[in-house]
Design an enzyme around this catalytic site. Structure first.
Site, PDB file in Angstrom:
ATOM      1  N   CYS A 191       0.759  -3.380  -4.667  1.00  0.00           N
ATOM      2  CA  CYS A 191      -0.549  -2.918  -5.116  1.00  0.00           C
ATOM      3  C   CYS A 191      -1.378  -4.162  -5.349  1.00  0.00           C
ATOM      4  O   CYS A 191      -1.122  -4.925  -6.287  1.00  0.00           O
ATOM      5  CB  CYS A 191      -0.432  -2.099  -6.401  1.00  0.00           C
ATOM      6  SG  CYS A 191      -2.031  -1.545  -7.045  1.00  0.00           S
TER       7      CYS A 191
ATOM      8  N   GLU B 186      -4.900   0.104   0.517  1.00  0.00           N
ATOM      9  CA  GLU B 186      -3.901  -0.627   1.292  1.00  0.00           C
ATOM     10  C   GLU B 186      -4.436  -0.811   2.693  1.00  0.00           C
ATOM     11  O   GLU B 186      -5.216   0.007   3.187  1.00  0.00           O
ATOM     12  CB  GLU B 186      -2.557   0.128   1.292  1.00  0.00           C
ATOM     13  CG  GLU B 186      -1.391  -0.738   1.719  1.00  0.00           C
ATOM     14  CD  GLU B 186      -1.303  -2.037   0.938  1.00  0.00           C
ATOM     15  OE1 GLU B 186      -1.766  -3.074   1.483  1.00  0.00           O
ATOM     16  OE2 GLU B 186      -0.807  -2.039  -0.190  1.00  0.00           O
TER      17      GLU B 186
END
Length: 271
Positions: free
Chosen positions: A2, A114
C-alpha cells in the site's frame, strides 16, 4: 503493498462509525484523495488517556504520521521505508513485533491506489528482484461503499535532540499491514482489465471487517497466536477496482477528481 490511498471521510463520521470516545478537534485533517507516505493520517486506537486518573484504554481518533519509526531508531529517516508490514512476518520483524502485540490500530480509508504493469515484471517484484515501474493506476474500494478499515500498527519515538515538553519531542507513527492479494473474482470488475486484485498487484492492505474491530484494537490481547489469528483475510468478492487518471501518480495532485472512474485505462496494460 500500500503506497497511496484516499481518505476523505469527516472525523465526525469516523467517531460515530468506530464508537470513538476521545477525539481532539485540533487534530482535524483535511480530506485527502492522495495520501502518500510521511503524511498525517487518521488512526483509530485504544490506549489510556495521558495524565488521566482512569487508566482504562479509551478508543481514540488520532492523527499519526504514516511511516513507522521504531522506538529504538536513532533518527526518523527510515520512516518512509516502513509504510507497510507484511502479515506473514509482522510478528517476527524487530521494527513491528512489539507494536503488533500492544499497539494496533485501524487506518480508515475510502480505498487504495495500485498501478498495473506486465506479468513478467510483477513476478520479478514478488521475488524482490526489481521495483516495477508504475503504469495505469486503479482504485480499489469496498463494492458496497463502506469504509476500508486497514489493519495497522503504531509506535512512539522520542526525538532526543529536543527537550522534554517540546511539541515535537514525541513522534507517533504508523504502518499498514498487507497480505496476499485476492485471487478470486472481484465483486465488481471493470469492463476491461483485471478480473481479480492479484491481477493488479500481488499484495493488498489487510481489510478488517467490523466484527473484528474490537478484538484488533484491544491492547489487552497480547498472545501472539491470538493476535495472528486476527490477520485472516476477509471473504473474497467484497471489492471493486476501476481505472483512474494517471494524475494520481503525482503526489502534488489532489481532489475528488482523482477517484473518477475512467471508461478504460489511459496506459497500455498487459494481463
Amino acid at each position: 503493498m500500500c503506497g497511496r490511498y484516499a481518505a476523505s471521510r469527516r472525523p465526525e463520521d469516523l467517531v460515530g462509525l468506530f464508537r470513538v470516545e476521545k477525539w481532539e478537534p485540533e487534530e482535524t485533517l483535511a480530506p485527502d484523495w492522495n495520501v502518500a507516505p510521511t503524511k498525517e493520517v487518521y488512526a483509530i486506537l485504544e490506549r489510556p488517556v495521558k495524565d488521566a486518573a482512569d487508566k482504562r484504554p479509551v478508543r481514540q481518533l488520532r492523527a499519526l504520521k504514516w511511516g513507522l519509526v521504531p522506538s529504538f531508531a536513532k533518527t526518523p529517516e527510515g520512516a518512509a521505508r516502513l509504510i507497510n508490514a507484511r502479515a506473514e512476518t509482522v510478528h517476527e520483524k524487530p521494527s513491528f513485533r512489539r507494536p503488533f502485540l500492544t499497539r494496533r490500530c485501524i487506518l480508515p480509508a475510502d480505498g487504495y491506489y495500485e498501478w498495473v504493469t506486465g506479468t513478467g515484471e510483477r513476478e520479478l517484484e514478488v521475488e524482490g528482484k526489481k521495483k516495477r515501474p508504475r503504469k495505469q493506476p486503479y482504485f480499489v474500494t469496498p463494492a458496497d461503499g463502506s469504509v476500508f478499515a486497514m489493519a495497522g500498527l503504531y509506535e512512539f519515538w522520542r526525538d532526543r535532540t529536543l527537550p522534554d515538553g517540546h511539541p515535537q519531542a514525541w513522534w507517533v507513527t504508523c504502518s499498514v499491514i498487507t497480505t496476499d492479494a485476492e485471487k478470486g473474482p472481484l465483486g465488481v470488475a471493470p469492463a476491461e482489465g483485471p478480473r481479480s486484485l492479484s491481477d493488479i498487484h500481488p499484495r493488498m492492505p489487510l481489510m478488517l471487517l467490523p466484527d473484528r474491530w474490537d478484538a484488533w484494537l484491544d491492547p489487552s490481547t497480547t498472545d501472539p497466536h491470538e493476535v495472528r489469528s486476527l490477520l485472516a483475510p476477509p471473504p473474497e468478492g467484497l471489492m471493486r477496482a476501476y481505472p483512474v487518471t494517471t494524475a494520481v501518480s503525482n503526489v502534488r495532485n489532489n481532489g475528488p477528481q482523482l477517484l473518477e472512474e475512467l471508461a478504460g485505462p489511459e496506459e497500455p496494460v498487459l494481463f
